[in-house]
Design a protein around this motif. Structure first.
Motif, PDB file in Angstrom:
ATOM      1  N   THR A 467       0.829  -1.205   0.000  1.00 54.86           N
ATOM      2  CA  THR A 467       0.000   0.000   0.000  1.00 54.86           C
ATOM      3  C   THR A 467       0.864   1.256   0.000  1.00 54.86           C
ATOM      4  O   THR A 467       0.607   2.204  -0.753  1.00 54.86           O
ATOM      5  CB  THR A 467      -0.939   0.006   1.221  1.00 54.86           C
ATOM      6  OG1 THR A 467      -1.775  -1.153   1.177  1.00 54.86           O
ATOM      7  CG2 THR A 467      -1.819   1.248   1.224  1.00 54.86           C
ATOM      8  N   LEU A 468       1.903   1.270   0.838  1.00 52.10           N
ATOM      9  CA  LEU A 468       2.794   2.439   0.876  1.00 52.10           C
ATOM     10  C   LEU A 468       3.509   2.627  -0.465  1.00 52.10           C
ATOM     11  O   LEU A 468       3.643   3.752  -0.956  1.00 52.10           O
ATOM     12  CB  LEU A 468       3.830   2.279   1.997  1.00 52.10           C
ATOM     13  CG  LEU A 468       3.324   2.246   3.437  1.00 52.10           C
ATOM     14  CD1 LEU A 468       4.496   2.392   4.404  1.00 52.10           C
ATOM     15  CD2 LEU A 468       2.304   3.324   3.728  1.00 52.10           C
ATOM     16  N   SER A 469       3.964   1.532  -1.057  1.00 49.38           N
ATOM     17  CA  SER A 469       4.734   1.648  -2.305  1.00 49.38           C
ATOM     18  C   SER A 469       3.860   2.052  -3.483  1.00 49.38           C
ATOM     19  O   SER A 469       4.338   2.693  -4.418  1.00 49.38           O
ATOM     20  CB  SER A 469       5.448   0.335  -2.601  1.00 49.38           C
ATOM     21  OG  SER A 469       4.519  -0.688  -2.871  1.00 49.38           O
ATOM     22  N   GLU A 470       2.574   1.701  -3.455  1.00 51.90           N
ATOM     23  CA  GLU A 470       1.694   2.003  -4.589  1.00 51.90           C
ATOM     24  C   GLU A 470       0.900   3.290  -4.413  1.00 51.90           C
ATOM     25  O   GLU A 470       0.170   3.683  -5.323  1.00 51.90           O
ATOM     26  CB  GLU A 470       0.719   0.834  -4.812  1.00 51.90           C
ATOM     27  CG  GLU A 470       1.376  -0.412  -5.346  1.00 51.90           C
ATOM     28  CD  GLU A 470       0.391  -1.521  -5.674  1.00 51.90           C
ATOM     29  OE1 GLU A 470       0.809  -2.509  -6.313  1.00 51.90           O
ATOM     30  OE2 GLU A 470      -0.787  -1.390  -5.284  1.00 51.90           O
ATOM     31  N   TRP A 471       1.018   3.939  -3.259  1.00 48.43           N
ATOM     32  CA  TRP A 471       0.159   5.092  -2.983  1.00 48.43           C
ATOM     33  C   TRP A 471       0.312   6.188  -4.048  1.00 48.43           C
ATOM     34  O   TRP A 471      -0.684   6.746  -4.530  1.00 48.43           O
ATOM     35  CB  TRP A 471       0.442   5.647  -1.596  1.00 48.43           C
ATOM     36  CG  TRP A 471      -0.520   6.744  -1.223  1.00 48.43           C
ATOM     37  CD1 TRP A 471      -0.338   8.098  -1.317  1.00 48.43           C
ATOM     38  CD2 TRP A 471      -1.854   6.561  -0.737  1.00 48.43           C
ATOM     39  NE1 TRP A 471      -1.457   8.767  -0.910  1.00 48.43           N
ATOM     40  CE2 TRP A 471      -2.409   7.857  -0.554  1.00 48.43           C
ATOM     41  CE3 TRP A 471      -2.637   5.454  -0.446  1.00 48.43           C
ATOM     42  CZ2 TRP A 471      -3.705   8.049  -0.083  1.00 48.43           C
ATOM     43  CZ3 TRP A 471      -3.920   5.648   0.029  1.00 48.43           C
ATOM     44  CH2 TRP A 471      -4.440   6.928   0.193  1.00 48.43           C
ATOM     45  N   ALA A 472       1.535   6.525  -4.409  1.00 53.03           N
ATOM     46  CA  ALA A 472       1.748   7.610  -5.381  1.00 53.03           C
ATOM     47  C   ALA A 472       1.129   7.287  -6.741  1.00 53.03           C
ATOM     48  O   ALA A 472       0.826   8.197  -7.519  1.00 53.03           O
ATOM     49  CB  ALA A 472       3.243   7.883  -5.547  1.00 53.03           C
ATOM     50  N   SER A 473       0.912   6.006  -7.016  1.00 53.24           N
ATOM     51  CA  SER A 473       0.367   5.612  -8.320  1.00 53.24           C
ATOM     52  C   SER A 473      -1.067   6.080  -8.518  1.00 53.24           C
ATOM     53  O   SER A 473      -1.537   6.182  -9.649  1.00 53.24           O
ATOM     54  CB  SER A 473       0.419   4.086  -8.477  1.00 53.24           C
ATOM     55  OG  SER A 473       1.746   3.621  -8.369  1.00 53.24           O
ATOM     56  N   TYR A 474      -1.760   6.381  -7.414  1.00 53.68           N
ATOM     57  CA  TYR A 474      -3.155   6.796  -7.553  1.00 53.68           C
ATOM     58  C   TYR A 474      -3.278   8.157  -8.231  1.00 53.68           C
ATOM     59  O   TYR A 474      -4.280   8.428  -8.898  1.00 53.68           O
ATOM     60  CB  TYR A 474      -3.851   6.791  -6.190  1.00 53.68           C
ATOM     61  CG  TYR A 474      -4.108   5.388  -5.702  1.00 53.68           C
ATOM     62  CD1 TYR A 474      -5.179   4.659  -6.181  1.00 53.68           C
ATOM     63  CD2 TYR A 474      -3.239   4.761  -4.810  1.00 53.68           C
ATOM     64  CE1 TYR A 474      -5.403   3.347  -5.765  1.00 53.68           C
ATOM     65  CE2 TYR A 474      -3.449   3.465  -4.392  1.00 53.68           C
ATOM     66  CZ  TYR A 474      -4.530   2.759  -4.872  1.00 53.68           C
ATOM     67  OH  TYR A 474      -4.737   1.459  -4.481  1.00 53.68           O
ATOM     68  N   HIS A 475      -2.275   9.017  -8.054  1.00 50.23           N
ATOM     69  CA  HIS A 475      -2.331  10.278  -8.815  1.00 50.23           C
ATOM     70  C   HIS A 475      -1.373  10.264  -9.999  1.00 50.23           C
ATOM     71  O   HIS A 475      -1.678  10.814 -11.054  1.00 50.23           O
ATOM     72  CB  HIS A 475      -2.102  11.499  -7.904  1.00 50.23           C
ATOM     73  CG  HIS A 475      -0.677  11.758  -7.534  1.00 50.23           C
ATOM     74  ND1 HIS A 475       0.197  12.416  -8.363  1.00 50.23           N
ATOM     75  CD2 HIS A 475       0.031  11.473  -6.413  1.00 50.23           C
ATOM     76  CE1 HIS A 475       1.375  12.512  -7.774  1.00 50.23           C
ATOM     77  NE2 HIS A 475       1.312  11.939  -6.600  1.00 50.23           N
ATOM     78  N   GLU A 476      -0.210   9.590  -9.874  1.00 49.36           N
ATOM     79  CA  GLU A 476       0.758   9.605 -10.973  1.00 49.36           C
ATOM     80  C   GLU A 476       0.322   8.725 -12.141  1.00 49.36           C
ATOM     81  O   GLU A 476       0.572   9.057 -13.302  1.00 49.36           O
ATOM     82  CB  GLU A 476       2.126   9.135 -10.468  1.00 49.36           C
ATOM     83  CG  GLU A 476       2.794  10.117  -9.519  1.00 49.36           C
ATOM     84  CD  GLU A 476       4.114   9.585  -8.993  1.00 49.36           C
ATOM     85  OE1 GLU A 476       4.446   8.414  -9.282  1.00 49.36           O
ATOM     86  OE2 GLU A 476       4.817  10.339  -8.287  1.00 49.36           O
ATOM     87  N   ASP A 477      -0.323   7.618 -11.852  1.00 42.44           N
ATOM     88  CA  ASP A 477      -0.727   6.684 -12.899  1.00 42.44           C
ATOM     89  C   ASP A 477      -2.225   6.802 -13.207  1.00 42.44           C
ATOM     90  O   ASP A 477      -2.626   7.162 -14.310  1.00 42.44           O
ATOM     91  CB  ASP A 477      -0.385   5.249 -12.475  1.00 42.44           C
ATOM     92  CG  ASP A 477      -0.601   4.252 -13.605  1.00 42.44           C
ATOM     93  OD1 ASP A 477      -0.776   4.688 -14.751  1.00 42.44           O
ATOM     94  OD2 ASP A 477      -0.580   3.034 -13.340  1.00 42.44           O
ATOM     95  N   LEU A 478      -3.055   6.533 -12.192  1.00 44.29           N
ATOM     96  CA  LEU A 478      -4.494   6.512 -12.437  1.00 44.29           C
ATOM     97  C   LEU A 478      -5.049   7.880 -12.812  1.00 44.29           C
ATOM     98  O   LEU A 478      -5.848   8.001 -13.743  1.00 44.29           O
ATOM     99  CB  LEU A 478      -5.226   5.965 -11.208  1.00 44.29           C
ATOM    100  CG  LEU A 478      -4.975   4.493 -10.884  1.00 44.29           C
ATOM    101  CD1 LEU A 478      -5.871   4.038  -9.748  1.00 44.29           C
ATOM    102  CD2 LEU A 478      -5.193   3.613 -12.096  1.00 44.29           C
TER     103      LEU A 478
END
Length: 682
Positions: A467-478
Motif C-alpha cells: 500500500t505504501l509503495s503504490e500510494w503515489a500511483s493513484y495520482h501519478e498513474d491513475l
C-alpha cells in the motif's frame, strides 16, 4: 488461364516441416485465440511438399560403429558417466552454488527448450511483468510486442541493461550484505560466537546460514551474463538465477520486516557486552538493514519474473508466487523445505486459553474497527491540522467547494489536467489529499513497522508495504495518465469543436472518465451516463477507497497503542522505533512545515518531531480522505456532476488555468506567529 492458376497454386507450397516449426515458434495457444488470430490475419493455409524418403529405414549392411556425440564423448563414455552419477544422486540433491556453477560449465548452452511450456495467456502475463519499468527485464516495443513474441529468436531476449548494469548492481549489494553479516560475526565477543555456533534460536541460525555463503561462484556466472549481454536470453540466465535464489531463498521466508528486526536484536545482544565498539556495530546494523531492503525489493522481487518463467508453468503475482509455487521453486534451486529458515512461532497455549484469547482479540478488533467514511473526532482534527498546515486554502469550508488549484499548484506542481478540473469536481480535493498523504508517507517509509508479525493487523485484507509503495500511483498513474488522457482530450476537443459533446465519440470519452472517477476514486459518485455502455475497470491497483479504509484501520490501531505506551516510552507492538526522531529522505512541503510545528530543531529528549507524532498526523490526513470519498454525505457528493471542467465566465468555453497564489509560505509563517502569541498569553 486455368492452367496458369493451377501452376501458381502448385508453386505456392511450403518446405516439409514448415508448419510444425511455426507451431513451435508460437508456442501453446488457446484455440479461441488461434481462431481470433486467423480471422484477423486472413489468407490461406498452404500445403507442404512431400518430404524425401527416410533412408534410415532402408536395409543396410550391419556395421558396428561407435557413435560420438557433439560433446566429443562416445556413447560408452556417457553410459559410464551416467552410472557414476546415479551412485552419487543422494549427495548431489543438496547441491551447493559451486556445484551449480560446475554443472553449468559442462552442460550445453541453455536454450528456450530449457524453459517450461506456458499457455499463450500466461506467457503474455509474464512478459508484461518483465517489460514493466519496475522490473525492466525484457525490452518493451509497444505495439510491436506481438511480433516480438512470435519470433523464436527474440521472444525471450533480455535487455542489454539488465545484463550489463542490473546484474552487476545485484552482485555488489549481495556482497555488501554478506560482508556486513560476516563482520558482525567476526567482531562479536567469543562468548557470543559460541552461541552462534551452537544455539538454535532463529537469529543464530540466520548468522550461521549467511556465514557459509560465498559470492565467488555467483560472480563467475555474473561475468558470463555480462559478457553475453548483447544477445542475452531468459534461458541463458538460468544458472545465474538458480545460484542467486539458491542462497536467498533460505532466508526469504523469515520475512521482509523480520530480518531487520533480527539484525537489530543481534546488535542489541552484542552491544550489551563490555568493550564493544558500539558506533561500529550501529553502522554495521544500519548497513545490513539497508542492504537487505535492496536485496528484498530489487533482487528477490526484481528477478522473480525470471524465476517464475524458469520453474513454473503459470503466472502468479508477487509475493503469492513464493508460497503458491514453493515446491517448484525448491526443486529448481536444489533445496528441500528443511533447508529454509522460518519465523519463530509463539509457544502454544492450552487449547481453551488459546480459543478464548482469539475470541477476545476478535471482539476487541470489531469494537475498534471504524465505519468507513465516518465523520468523527479524527476527521475534525484532520481538517484543523490541514488548515494549520495550509492556512486559507479552504479546508475549513469544503462545503463551499473552494478552488484548490491556485493554492496548491505552486506547492506540488501537478501535471497538466489538474488545472482543468472545475472547483466543484470532487477529484480536485481528492487529488490534493492524495498528494498531501503521499508526502507524509515518505517519512513513514523510514519507520520500522512490523505489521506482518502483528497477529491482529496481518489478518486485514491488504498488504501494508504494498500500500505504501503504490500510494503515489493513484495520482501519478491513475489520475495523471489514465483519467487525464480522456479528460484532457474531451476538454481540448470541446474548446476547438463546440458541438463535440453531442457527437458519439464525445459521449464515449465523457462516459469513460466519469466511470473511471467512480471506479478508482469516488465509490458513491452519481452522474447521468451519456451512453449505456459501461467501460471495464482496467486498474491493476486496489480501489483508492478500499486502500484508504485499510490504512485508516491500521494507523488507528497503531495510534491507540502509542497512546497506551507513551508514558514510559515503552515498546509499541507493530512499530520498532516509535520514539525515534522522524526522517524524510528528501525535504518536502509537508516535512518543512512539520519541522516548524513539532520543533524539529530541538534536542532529541524534548522534540516532538518523532515517528509517533508523524503517525498521528498521517492518521488525521487519511481520516479526512476516508470521510471525503467513503462517506456518501460528504461534500464530494453534493456538487453538480455537470461541472467537470473549468468554464470561462466570458463565453462559457473551457478555461485552462487561473492565476495562482504566491503567499502560501507567508500565510503559514503568520499563522505560526499567531499560535505562539496565543500560547504565550495562556
Amino acid at each position: 488461364m486455368a492452367n496458369s492458376d493451377s501452376e501458381f497454386k502448385a508453386s505456392k507450397t511450403l518446405e516439409p516441416g514448415t508448419i510444425d516449426k511455426i507451431r513451435q515458434n508460437i508456442g501453446p495457444i488457446d484455440p479461441l485465440e488461434a481462431q481470433s488470430l486467423a480471422n484477423k490475419l486472413g489468407g490461406e493455409v498452404l500445403r507442404e511438399r512431400a518430404s524425401a524418403p527416410d533412408m534410415s529405414n532402408m536395409p543396410r549392411h550391419r556395421q558396428h560403429t561407435e557413435v560420438v556425440r557433439a560433446t566429443g564423448r562416445s556413447a560408452s563414455d556417457i553410459s559410464a558417466a551416467s552410472g557414476a552419477l546415479s551412485s552419487t544422486t543422494n549427495r548431489t540433491q543438496m547441491a551447493s552454488v559451486n556445484q551449480i556453477v560446475t554443472t553449468s560449465t559442462v552442460k550445453r548452452k541453455k536454450t528456450e527448450e530449457d524453459l517450461p511450456a506456458l499457455t499463450a495467456r500466461d506467457l503474455k502475463l509474464i512478459d508484461r511483468v518483465m517489460m514493466d519499468p519496475e522490473y525492466d527485464i525484457k525490452p518493451n516495443l509497444g505495439l510491436f510486442n506481438f511480433l516480438f513474441r512470435i519470433s523464436q529468436k527474440n521472444r525471450e531476449k533480455v535487455t542489454k541493461k539488465f545484463g550489463e548494469y542490473t546484474v552487476k548492481k545485484h552482485i555488489e549489494h549481495m556482497q555488501a550484505f554478506i560482508s556486513t553479516i560476516k563482520t558482525f560475526i567476526q567482531l562479536s565477543p567469543d562468548h557470543y560466537k559460541s552461541k552462534i555456533a551452537t544455539e538454535t534460536d532463529l537469529k543464530f541460525k540466520f548468522l550461521r546460514t549467511i556465514g557459509k555463503w560465498s559470492m565467488r561462484d555467483i560472480k563467475v556466472l555474473a561475468l558470463d551474463v555480462e559478457n553475453a549481454a548483447d544477445n542475452l536470453t531468459v534461458s541463458m540466465l538460468i544458472p545465474f538465477v538458480r545460484a542467486v535464489y539458491h542462497e536467498l531463498i533460505t532466508i526469504y521466508y523469515i520475512g521482509e520486516q523480520q530480518i531487520p528486526a533480527l539484525i537489530k536484536e543481534i546488535y542489541t545482544d552484542i552491544t550489551a557486552y563490555p568493550d564493544v565498539d558500539k558506533a561500529k556495530m550501529q553502522m554495521l546494523a544500519k548497513q545490513g538493514i539497508t542492504e537487505w531492503i535492496y536485496i528484498y525489493n530489487q533482487v528477490i522481487k526484481g528477478m522473480y519474473p525470471l524465476l517464475m518463467r524458469m520453474c513454473t508453468s503459470e503466472y502468479v503475482e508477487f509475493p503469492r508466487f513464493f508460497t503458491a509455487q514453493i515446491a517448484n521453486i525448491l526443486q529448481f534451486v536444489n533445496h528441500t523445505k528443511f533447508d529454509l529458515l522460518l519465523p519463530e512461532k509463539n509457544k502454544k497455549k492450552p487449547e481453551d486459553d488459546k480459543k478464548k484469547t482469539q475470541e477476545e482479540a476478535k471482539k476487541k478488533l470489531e469494537q475498534n474497527r471504524h465505519v468507513a467514511g465516518k465523520k468523527d473526532e479524527l476527521v475534525i482534527s484532520g481538517l484543523k491540522m490541514l488548515e494549520q498546515l495550509f492556512p486559507k486554502a479552504g479546508f475549513s469550508a469544503l462545503d463551499a467547494h473552494p478552488d484548490m488549484y491556485p493554492y496548491f499548484q505552486p506547492l506540488f506542481d501537478f501535471e497538466d489536467g489538474f488545472n482543468m478540473l472545475h472547483p466543484e469536481n470532487p477529484l480536485q480535493v481528492t487529488v490534493v489529499l492524495i498528494k498531501i498523504i503521499e508526502e507524509f508517507l515518505q517519512g513513514c517509509r523510514n519507520i520500522d513497522f512490523n505489521i506482518k508479525a502483528d497477529e491482529k493487523l496481518s489478518e486485514l485484507p491488504d498488504d501494508f508495504n504494498l500500500t505504501l509503495s503504490e500510494w503515489a500511483s493513484y495520482h501519478e498513474d491513475l489520475f495523471d495518465k489514465k483519467y487525464c488522457d480522456y479528460f484532457k482530450n474531451y476538454v481540448n476537443s470541446i474548446y476547438s469543436q463546440k458541438d463535440y459533446a453531442r457527437t458519439q465519440y464525445g459521449k464515449e470519452t465523457l462516459n469513460n472518465f466519469l466511470w473511471r472517477a467512480k471506479y478508482w476514486f469516488l465509490p458513491h459518485y452519481k452522474f447521468n451516463a451519456p451512453i449505456l455502455q459501461k467501460p471495464s475497470n482496467d486498474s491493476r491497483y486496489k480501489p483508492l477507497y478500499a486502500r484508504t479504509d485499510y490504512l485508516r484501520t491500521v494507523f488507528t490501531t497503531l495510534v491507540q497503542r502509542i497512546d497506551q505506551n507513551a508514558a514510559g516510552k515503552k515498546t509499541v507492538l507493530g512499530i520498532m522505533n516509535p520514539w525515534d526522531r522522524y526522517q524524510f529522505d528528501l525535504p518536502n512541503v509537508i516535512s518543512k512545515r512539520l519541522d516548524v510545528l513539532l520543533g524539529a530543531k530541538r534536542p532529541d529528549d524534548v522534540t516532538n518531531a518523532t515517528n509517533a507524532n508523524l503517525i498521528k498526523y498521517t492518521l488525521c490526513m487519511i481520516s479526512v480522505l476516508d470521510w471525503w470519498i467513503n462517506n456518501a454525505s460528504s461534500p464530494a457528493y453534493t456538487s453538480n456532476p455537470e461541472n467537470q471542467y473549468r468554464v470561462s465566465a466570458k463565453d462559457g468555453s473551457p478555461e485552462f488555468s487561473v492565476p495562482v497564489r504566491t503567499d502560501q509560505n507567508a500565510l503559514f509563517a503568520e499563522n505560526i506567529k499567531k499560535s505562539m502569541a496565543a500560547r504565550a498569553k495562556k
